[in-house]
Design a protein around this motif. Structure first.
Motif, PDB file in Angstrom:
ATOM      1  N   TYR A 221       9.465  34.092  33.379  1.00  0.00           N
ATOM      2  CA  TYR A 221       8.769  33.020  34.101  1.00  0.00           C
ATOM      3  C   TYR A 221       7.480  32.598  33.404  1.00  0.00           C
ATOM      4  O   TYR A 221       7.145  31.414  33.364  1.00  0.00           O
ATOM      5  N   MET A 222       6.770  33.557  32.869  1.00  0.00           N
ATOM      6  CA  MET A 222       5.466  33.268  32.295  1.00  0.00           C
ATOM      7  C   MET A 222       5.577  32.294  31.126  1.00  0.00           C
ATOM      8  O   MET A 222       4.683  31.476  30.894  1.00  0.00           O
ATOM      9  N   PHE A 223       6.690  32.355  30.404  1.00  0.00           N
ATOM     10  CA  PHE A 223       6.834  31.516  29.226  1.00  0.00           C
ATOM     11  C   PHE A 223       7.456  30.156  29.549  1.00  0.00           C
ATOM     12  O   PHE A 223       7.353  29.228  28.747  1.00  0.00           O
ATOM     13  N   PHE A 224       8.081  30.040  30.692  1.00  0.00           N
ATOM     14  CA  PHE A 224       8.737  28.785  31.031  1.00  0.00           C
ATOM     15  C   PHE A 224       7.984  28.005  32.109  1.00  0.00           C
ATOM     16  O   PHE A 224       8.380  26.898  32.439  1.00  0.00           O
ATOM     17  N   GLU A 225       6.913  28.582  32.629  1.00  0.00           N
ATOM     18  CA  GLU A 225       6.139  27.881  33.648  1.00  0.00           C
ATOM     19  C   GLU A 225       5.580  26.566  33.104  1.00  0.00           C
ATOM     20  O   GLU A 225       5.487  25.569  33.826  1.00  0.00           O
ATOM     21  N   GLN A 226       5.230  26.561  31.823  1.00  0.00           N
ATOM     22  CA  GLN A 226       4.649  25.357  31.219  1.00  0.00           C
ATOM     23  C   GLN A 226       5.571  24.156  31.353  1.00  0.00           C
ATOM     24  O   GLN A 226       5.122  23.012  31.440  1.00  0.00           O
ATOM     25  N   TYR A 227       6.882  24.412  31.388  1.00  0.00           N
ATOM     26  CA  TYR A 227       7.830  23.306  31.403  1.00  0.00           C
ATOM     27  C   TYR A 227       8.020  22.703  32.792  1.00  0.00           C
ATOM     28  O   TYR A 227       8.619  21.634  32.911  1.00  0.00           O
TER      29      TYR A 227
ATOM     30  N   ILE B 158      15.064  13.287  27.724  1.00  0.00           N
ATOM     31  CA  ILE B 158      14.321  14.333  27.015  1.00  0.00           C
ATOM     32  C   ILE B 158      14.228  15.557  27.920  1.00  0.00           C
ATOM     33  O   ILE B 158      13.712  15.475  29.032  1.00  0.00           O
ATOM     34  N   GLU B 159      14.707  16.683  27.444  1.00  0.00           N
ATOM     35  CA  GLU B 159      14.694  17.907  28.239  1.00  0.00           C
ATOM     36  C   GLU B 159      13.485  18.760  27.881  1.00  0.00           C
ATOM     37  O   GLU B 159      13.104  18.837  26.709  1.00  0.00           O
ATOM     38  N   PRO B 160      12.887  19.390  28.878  1.00  0.00           N
ATOM     39  CA  PRO B 160      11.782  20.311  28.570  1.00  0.00           C
ATOM     40  C   PRO B 160      12.306  21.607  27.977  1.00  0.00           C
ATOM     41  O   PRO B 160      13.429  22.026  28.266  1.00  0.00           O
ATOM     42  N   GLY B 161      11.501  22.227  27.162  1.00  0.00           N
ATOM     43  CA  GLY B 161      11.892  23.516  26.595  1.00  0.00           C
ATOM     44  C   GLY B 161      11.637  23.561  25.108  1.00  0.00           C
ATOM     45  O   GLY B 161      11.284  22.564  24.465  1.00  0.00           O
ATOM     46  N   LEU B 162      11.821  24.743  24.556  1.00  0.00           N
ATOM     47  CA  LEU B 162      11.701  24.965  23.114  1.00  0.00           C
ATOM     48  C   LEU B 162      12.677  26.075  22.760  1.00  0.00           C
ATOM     49  O   LEU B 162      12.445  27.245  23.068  1.00  0.00           O
TER      50      LEU B 162
ATOM     51  N   GLN C 274      17.689  26.212  27.630  1.00  0.00           N
ATOM     52  CA  GLN C 274      16.315  26.108  28.107  1.00  0.00           C
ATOM     53  C   GLN C 274      16.219  25.457  29.480  1.00  0.00           C
ATOM     54  O   GLN C 274      15.441  25.890  30.325  1.00  0.00           O
ATOM     55  N   ILE C 275      17.023  24.444  29.726  1.00  0.00           N
ATOM     56  CA  ILE C 275      16.943  23.756  31.014  1.00  0.00           C
ATOM     57  C   ILE C 275      17.388  24.670  32.143  1.00  0.00           C
ATOM     58  O   ILE C 275      16.901  24.567  33.269  1.00  0.00           O
ATOM     59  N   ASP C 276      18.313  25.604  31.859  1.00  0.00           N
ATOM     60  CA  ASP C 276      18.715  26.576  32.879  1.00  0.00           C
ATOM     61  C   ASP C 276      17.548  27.489  33.244  1.00  0.00           C
ATOM     62  O   ASP C 276      17.327  27.803  34.426  1.00  0.00           O
ATOM     63  N   PHE C 277      16.802  27.938  32.244  1.00  0.00           N
ATOM     64  CA  PHE C 277      15.640  28.786  32.511  1.00  0.00           C
ATOM     65  C   PHE C 277      14.597  28.032  33.341  1.00  0.00           C
ATOM     66  O   PHE C 277      14.030  28.586  34.291  1.00  0.00           O
ATOM     67  N   VAL C 278      14.354  26.790  32.979  1.00  0.00           N
ATOM     68  CA  VAL C 278      13.349  25.996  33.694  1.00  0.00           C
ATOM     69  C   VAL C 278      13.804  25.762  35.137  1.00  0.00           C
ATOM     70  O   VAL C 278      13.021  25.936  36.088  1.00  0.00           O
ATOM     71  N   ASN C 279      15.056  25.360  35.309  1.00  0.00           N
ATOM     72  CA  ASN C 279      15.554  25.066  36.657  1.00  0.00           C
ATOM     73  C   ASN C 279      15.639  26.311  37.527  1.00  0.00           C
ATOM     74  O   ASN C 279      15.430  26.237  38.741  1.00  0.00           O
ATOM     75  N   SER C 280      15.955  27.455  36.918  1.00  0.00           N
ATOM     76  CA  SER C 280      16.011  28.689  37.713  1.00  0.00           C
ATOM     77  C   SER C 280      14.627  29.066  38.222  1.00  0.00           C
ATOM     78  O   SER C 280      14.476  29.511  39.370  1.00  0.00           O
TER      79      SER C 280
ATOM     80  N   ILE D 155      15.212  16.027  20.567  1.00  0.00           N
ATOM     81  CA  ILE D 155      13.993  16.832  20.442  1.00  0.00           C
ATOM     82  C   ILE D 155      13.437  17.092  21.830  1.00  0.00           C
ATOM     83  O   ILE D 155      13.242  16.175  22.619  1.00  0.00           O
ATOM     84  N   GLN D 156      13.188  18.352  22.133  1.00  0.00           N
ATOM     85  CA  GLN D 156      12.747  18.733  23.476  1.00  0.00           C
ATOM     86  C   GLN D 156      11.246  18.506  23.662  1.00  0.00           C
ATOM     87  O   GLN D 156      10.483  18.435  22.695  1.00  0.00           O
ATOM     88  N   LEU D 157      10.869  18.425  24.932  1.00  0.00           N
ATOM     89  CA  LEU D 157       9.454  18.243  25.268  1.00  0.00           C
ATOM     90  C   LEU D 157       8.824  19.610  25.486  1.00  0.00           C
ATOM     91  O   LEU D 157       9.206  20.348  26.386  1.00  0.00           O
ATOM     92  N   ASN D 158       7.873  19.940  24.634  1.00  0.00           N
ATOM     93  CA  ASN D 158       7.199  21.236  24.713  1.00  0.00           C
ATOM     94  C   ASN D 158       5.794  21.081  24.146  1.00  0.00           C
ATOM     95  O   ASN D 158       5.348  19.963  23.864  1.00  0.00           O
ATOM     96  N   ALA D 159       5.116  22.189  23.980  1.00  0.00           N
ATOM     97  CA  ALA D 159       3.735  22.131  23.504  1.00  0.00           C
ATOM     98  C   ALA D 159       3.645  21.473  22.142  1.00  0.00           C
ATOM     99  O   ALA D 159       2.728  20.693  21.865  1.00  0.00           O
TER     100      ALA D 159
END
Length: 1298
Positions: free
Chosen positions: A1116-1122, A876-880, A1084-1090, A1177-1181
């Protein structure tokens, strides 16, 4: 989006080339005579030591560039002044020289263009200067310079072509020392400017010696660089020693010279691979967790089957039958209970009724916990009171809930992403606030992507770079320039809001910049050929310079190309950077939003049709597009949701009534009761929203979409259980007795389930993510209000409905009373008959689950499902994905597809430094910079090193450093940059006013600036560093200095908003930033990992340098949650499940029952996560909220069955059958079927987020809940269930046993 701001770097190369060659060679627009010379035409005296090939200046081109004489002459001894000047620039040349004072002044004024680019690496600069110093002033010039042709210019013979003999050793050393030198302002290498990105010294020489037309930057003739001279010529190659950039005496930085021995010990960050552990068995490869789960499953199932075989053998052995006390008691003392129930259902119901009527006798037969005893006693008295005063209770309940709904007058929906996903204590939010307030808010982005379609032959898109497409782009640009948006009565154009680095022209990123954004320049500059020329020479040609005076990197304006093959690009990418405001309510922000709306409307109405007419696609987006589309999404599925609710309402109305009979359905149906129950559910949701709205807490789309489904599921289940419990009571009992006993029977389990759900959701209020926290708060209160309304208003409505039925009044029209033979039919027998679902549960479902092999299969299958889900969870990958949350018909759907397909550059990232102490004593400067004498592990050197491994660091380029450029700008070597008048005020470069008037055709070193001197001498600096006072005084000069040809290092534009000057007089710069770029981020995983990589990097550097550094990028502000989404999900699920366990334990006082409920709920959640992994299905809010909600839904599937099992008597199999026959039907009809029919409607949603996160996840939850609650749980109870609460009674009292 990468931009080059505030400099004219194309002119740098132009004048640099002039510096190197126009000093001593020339051509003319029209020449009278061309003289060809060869080595055979020369004499031995001409190519000897101490002899010149080109001495003095014999003319000038029409553009003012001087031309050397082609005549040989002996080297001349310079006067002392000229000798000292030559020594300052060319220390290898001593004694006689082959250049006049005028030639040297021209050389000096021209090479100053390159010095700011190279001064950071003294070895490169020295080699570069030696190349041209030897060429123009060496006393042995004739030994390696051969004039091969000459031209007549204005009656004078001038140089037209030369051969320059130079060893490959020097060429290799020159290139190696300069190839990695950075040009920080552009986040690229200096070689891109002084060598057109040459890959070796041969390409560099070829670039320098290429022949170009008049007024085109570059060499006006073909220059040949040759490694060896003909033996007969008497010439020998120039072979001055080349300095290595690794020479510690010259102090090149690690960023400019990674090969230096000082830097070799500092290796780039290693590539960090996660989840690489795997096991290979033959051709099958599995991850370690998958392999581990398989082994665990095999072991557990083997033990389970072995234990069952042993247990059955012992059970069949007569000698051991007396050992299990409970089984013996069940078999010997109650041998016919199950048969008695199967034979005579009416008698069994009467026995239960008699038991409930005699409370003292019940206490003897049922051992309740203290809490359950008080709850049962309360419900007995309360039920009697409700049955007697239903109108009063209904009125009070509705009055209170309607009063709570008054808070809806302050109802607001929060749609701002930063308020939904970013908590007030968020690190990213604080860093954004710091960046915006101390430096400047990140600019807004408006974008167009014009792309070709794939052809029908090979399926690949054709090139976009055609004449027709460029002309179409000019038409589109004209439309955009013509936008006039209305804001507060004033008209807003792009020019009013766009980003202007130098305060003149918009920094629009478009290939049209190669024509200065003017259609009239298309034919004038050469049309399509000019564009293709600029793709390769955008940094070296003045006509390729953008209108905002900066080079335009083709990779920012083109898409869909591979490597540097820009001509095959399949898309034009046009980006409009727009000024942003700190406050979204500011006038600046509102003007931008008004223009953006007009821009989007224009694209929809006109631009899209223009593109389609040329068989092209057009995608577009503005900064406010996502927020506007999210607002539209809130109403896009209103009809779908309403249909879903209507379907559920229709089903509820049917399931609450009796078995339909044509003769009495209008009386026995409970449509009005079902409608009233649904209204109560909605009122509980509205009451929850009203309370929090009154408190000033905004609602969210998730709340409006999820909570009604959640509360409806819980509420309908409770309604079914309550109605079915009353229906099970015999008609000969008074109505108040039936109501009272029904509440005693099911009240404790309803209370247990509801309190568990409330507590499970309440713990979610501690989640830092606002969307999850607010959802949990609203859900907890809504479930609590729903529970209170169920046991108050709905019970009162049940009383009214049963009175209506008994008085034979029509459902929905209770004022109409029916009389006749049909109405006289006995309802007593009807109500005593089991319903279809109850009969199925009792006669088919329960007996089937009681089969031994079925039990083995069920436990094995469910255990395997859970272990498989655990093995799948890491997938399961984080992101939306942004596309999912938007309506399917949104124009942004195509835009995101185009971005993924075409964009070749990542978002900018800033490394922000807090409280930089620039005093000389602090030595922090050397810990940051990357030029000579800087620490090898400095911040900028580490960033450059990280860019070497972008796969793990996600950093694409070295950083643009204001500090490096400032130190170079101050340097005496960069004599065209930091200058002062005799009155100590700032003196700009010679090519800027007032030194150079715009009316003059050419600028020289005379005029008002002739007496300007460099700010400092070498002796004024300490090891090349300014003192604290010097730093303080000159930093504002640097930030106000305009970049130009004579000094590319001016900081205005490029660094205007990267250094905070407020309070800097105290030797502390509170905030400054160093800009670089991420690699292209495609998912999404690229944004989180970066983000994770940038934070890990800055944390390591901060610890190493003892300075406070943090990374900042707009996303960053929107992907910090992941970064912590897994921890957030697991912690809150653990707390929610733990809370359910505690409540169950307190109320039931049965550790074993609570443990079984805990097991089943955990399995439901884990299996749901396995479904998420399978469906992608990704893991998000949203999914975290659904997982938390699944805990509450799973409670409904478990608690009622377990509670009924505990209060049943007989063997465990008999108790399981009894629990399923009484509660199974209610749970199945109340939750499973109700949610199923409602969820199925959601598959027709127009928004993908409903299909993925609501339809797919809800459907999986309902199916998993049904399977675990009505298949797995009964099997577990029949095998390992808790002992019965019914106590053994004497034989004569068996009629009162539970």
């Amino acid at each position: 989006m990468e931009f080059s701001l505030g400099f004219r770097s194309a002119v740098y190369l132009l004048l640099l080339l002039q510096a190197t060659f126009s000093v001593f060679i020339s051509t003319a627009e029209g020449y009278d005579t061309r003289i060809l010379l060869s080595s055979n035409d020369t004499t031995g005296q001409r190519h000897t030591k101490g002899y010149c090939s080109m001495y003095d200046i014999c003319g000038a081109r029409s553009d003012g560039k001087v031309l050397n004489c082609p005549f040989g002459s002996p080297a001349v001894k310079p006067d002392d002044l000229l000798s000292s000047k030559i020594q300052s620039l060319c220390p290898t040349i001593t004694g006689n020289v082959c250049c006049t004072a005028a030639q040297f002044d021209t050389l000096r004024s021209q090479v100053q263009q390159a010095i700011p680019l190279l001064v950071g690496c003294p070895a490169c600069l020295r080699n570069f200067l030696n190349l041209f110093c030897e060429m123009s002033c060496s006393p042995d010039q004739s030994l390696f310079i051969n004039v091969t042709s000459a031209s007549m210019v204005n009656g004078s013979l001038t140089v037209d072509g030369i051969e320059y003999y130079i060893t490959d050793t020097f060429g290799e050393g020159l290139y190696e020392s300069c190839k990695d030198v950075k040009f920080g302002t552009m986040n690229t290498r200096a070689m891109d400017f002084i060598g057109a990105g040459a890959k070796n010294f041969g390409e560099w020489y070829a670039f320098i010696g290429r022949k170009v037309e008049l007024y085109i930057p570059g060499s006006p003739y073909q220059m040949s660089f040759k490694p060896a001279a003909p033996e007969s010529s008497g010439m020998m190659p120039m072979n001055v020693s080349a300095y290595s950039c690794g020479d510690t005496s010259l102090g090149c930085s690690c960023g400019d010279c990674p090969a230096s021995s000082v830097c070799s010990s500092s290796t780039p960050p290693s590539l960090h691979k996660e989840g690489s552990c795997s096991v290979k068995i033959g051709s099958l490869r599995a991850t370690c967790i998958e392999f581990s789960m398989t082994i665990i499953y095999i072991i557990l199932i083997s033990l389970f089957i072995g234990w069952n075989l042993l247990y059955r053998r012992r059970k069949l052995n007569p000698a051991s039958r007396t050992k299990p006390f409970m089984n013996a008691a069940s078999v010997e003392e109650f041998p016919t209970v199950g048969q008695q129930k199967d034979v005579n259902q009416q008698k069994d119901a009467t026995i239960r009724m008699q038991m409930f009527e005699d409370y003292r006798q019940t206490r003897k037969g049922v051992q309740l916990s203290l809490v359950q005893e008080y709850i049962s006693k309360f419900y007995r008295m309360y039920g009697t009171w409700v049955a007697r005063h239903p109108a009063l209770l209904l009125s009070l309940s509705l009055a209170i809930i309607l009063l709570l709904c008054l808070g809806l007058i302050r109802f607001e929906v929060e749609t701002r992403p930063e308020k939904l996903w970013v908590g007030p204590g968020s690190r990213a939010a604080k860093e954004k606030q710091f960046f915006d307030s101390h430096l400047a808010p990140f600019y807004r982005i408006e974008q167009l992507i014009l792309a070709t379609m794939p052809d029908g032959v090979n399926g690949k898109p054709s090139t976009i770079v055609t004449e027709n497409n460029i002309k179409l782009l000019f038409e589109i640009q004209k439309k955009v320039d013509g936008i006039r948006a209305n804001h507060s009565g004033s008209l807003v154009s792009l020019s009013d809001i766009c980003l202007k680095p130098l305060g003149q022209d918009c920094a629009t990123q478009s290939v049209l910049q190669y024509f200065k954004m003017e259609p009239s320049n298309y034919d004038k500059f050469g049309g399509l050929e000019h564009v293709q020329y600029c793709f390769q020479h955008y940094t070296s040609t003045d006509t390729c310079m953008s209108a905002f005076k900066a080079p335009l990197d083709p990779s920012t304006a083109l898409g869909g190309f591979s490597g540097n093959n820009y001509s095959q690009a399949s898309a034009f990418i046009v980006t409009y950077p727009v000024n942003n405001g700190i406050d979204r309510e500011s006038n600046e922000s509102k003007k931008a939003v008004a223009w953006e709306k007009a821009f989007v409307q224009l694209a929809k109405d006109e631009l899209l049709a223009m593109a389609q007419s040329q068989h092209l696609t057009l995608a577009f987006s503005s900064e406010s597009s996502i927020e506007e589309e999210l607002k539209r999404e809130s109403s896009a599925d209103a009809i779908t949701i309403m249909i879903s609710y209507l379907v559920m309402f229709g089903y509820i109305s049917l399931t609450l009534g009796y078995t339909p009979r044509l003769t009495s359905f209008y009386i026995s149906s409970k449509v009005l009761l079902g409608l009233s129950g649904v209204i109560l559910v909605m009122l509980s949701v509205l009451g929850s929203v009203g309370i929090f709205s009154a408190m000033g807490i905004k609602s969210t789309l998730i709340i409006m979409e999820v909570i009604p489904f959640l509360v409806l599921a819980v509420g309908v289940d409770n309604m079914c259980i309550l109605v079915h419990a009353v229906k099970r009571k015999p008609l000969d009992m008074p109505l108040e007795g039936r109501i009272s006993e029904a509440l005693v029977e099911v009240g404790p389990s309803i209370t247990l389930a509801s309190l568990s759900e409330v507590l499970a959701f309440a713990v979610g209020s501690f989640i830092p993510m606002p969307a999850c926290r607010v959802f949990s708060m609203f859900a907890a209160l809504a479930v609590l209000l729903d529970f209170l309304l169920q046991i108050t208003a709905f019970v009162a409505l049940i009383v009214f409905d049963f009175k209506r039925t008994e008085s034979k009044r029509i459902d929905c029209f209770p004022c109409i009373k029916i009389s006749g033979s049909h109405a006289d039919q006995s309802e007593g027998m009807t109500e005593q008959k089991l319903g279809l679902l109850s009969r199925y549960m009792k006669e088919i479902h329960a007996p089937f689950l009681g089969i031994w092999l079925v039990k083995i299969a069920v436990v094995s299958a469910f255990a395997g499902l859970t272990l498989a889900s655990i093995a799948l969870c890491p997938r399961i990958e984080p992101g939306l994905e942004q596309k999912i949350v938007l309506p399917k018909d949104s124009y942004l759907q195509g835009y995101f597809d185009n971005v993924t397909e075409h964009l070749r550059i990542g978002p900018p990232v800033y490394f922000v430094l807090k409280n930089y102490n620039y005093s000389l004593e602090s030595e922090q400067t050397d810990k940051l910079c990357s030029i000579s004498h800087c620490d090898s592990n400095s911040l900028l050197n580490e960033i450059a090193r990280a860019s070497l491994v972008p796969e793990s660091t996600y950093i694409a380029k070295p950083a643009a450093s204001w500090l490096d450029d400032f130190l170079v700008w101050l340097s005496p070597e960069a004599f065209g940059c930091c200058r002062k008048f005799t009155n100590e005020s700032y003196c700009p470069p010679n090519d800027q006013p007032p030194c150079c008037s715009s009316s003059n055709s050419a600028c020289g070193i005379g005029g008002v600036c002739k007496d300007c001197t460099t700010c400092f001498l070498h002796s004024d600096l300490q090891n090349g560093r300014p003192s604290t006072e010097q730093f303080k005084e000159k930093l504002p000069w640097f930030l106000d200095a305009l970049p130009s040809s004579d000094c590319a290092k001016g900081g205005h534009g490029a660094y205007t908003n990267t250094v905070e000057l407020e309070g800097y007089e105290n030797s502390i710069i509170k905030a400054s930033a160093f800009r670089t770029y991420h690699t292209p981020l495609n998912n999404q995983i690229d944004f989180v990992n970066s983000l994770r990589a940038a934070r890990e990097f800055s944390s390591r550097i901060s610890h190493s340098l003892k300075m406070e550094i943090f990374p900042y990028s707009v996303f960053y502000m929107f992907f910090e949650q992941y970064l912590d989404i897994w921890r957030t999900a697991l912690v809150n699920l653990a707390i929610a499940i733990g809370a359910v366990f505690v409540v169950c334990l307190i109320i039931s006082c049965s550790f074993w029952s609570s443990l079984i409920i805990l097991l089943v709920i955990t399995m439901v959640v884990v299996d749901l996560m396995g479904v998420m992994a399978v469906l992608g299905i990704q893991l998000n809010a949203v999914s975290v909220v659904n997982l938390i909600m699944s805990v509450g839904i799973a409670v409904e599937f478990c608690v009622h069955i377990t509670h009924a099992f505990s209060l049943s008597s007989g063997s465990k199999d008999e108790r399981m059958k009894e629990a399923l026959s009484t509660m199974g039907a209610s749970v199945f009809s109340g939750i499973t079927l109700t949610k199923l029919v409602g969820v199925l409607v959601l598959c027709f949603s127009r928004t993908e987020v409903f299909v993925v996160y609501y339809f797919q996840m809800y459907l999986a939850l309902v199916i998993l809940g049904f399977l675990h609650g009505l298949v797995f749980l009964p099997v577990v109870l029949s095998m390992w269930g808790p002992p019965s609460r019914c106590l053994p009674m004497p034989k004569e009292d068996r009629s009162t046993v539970c």
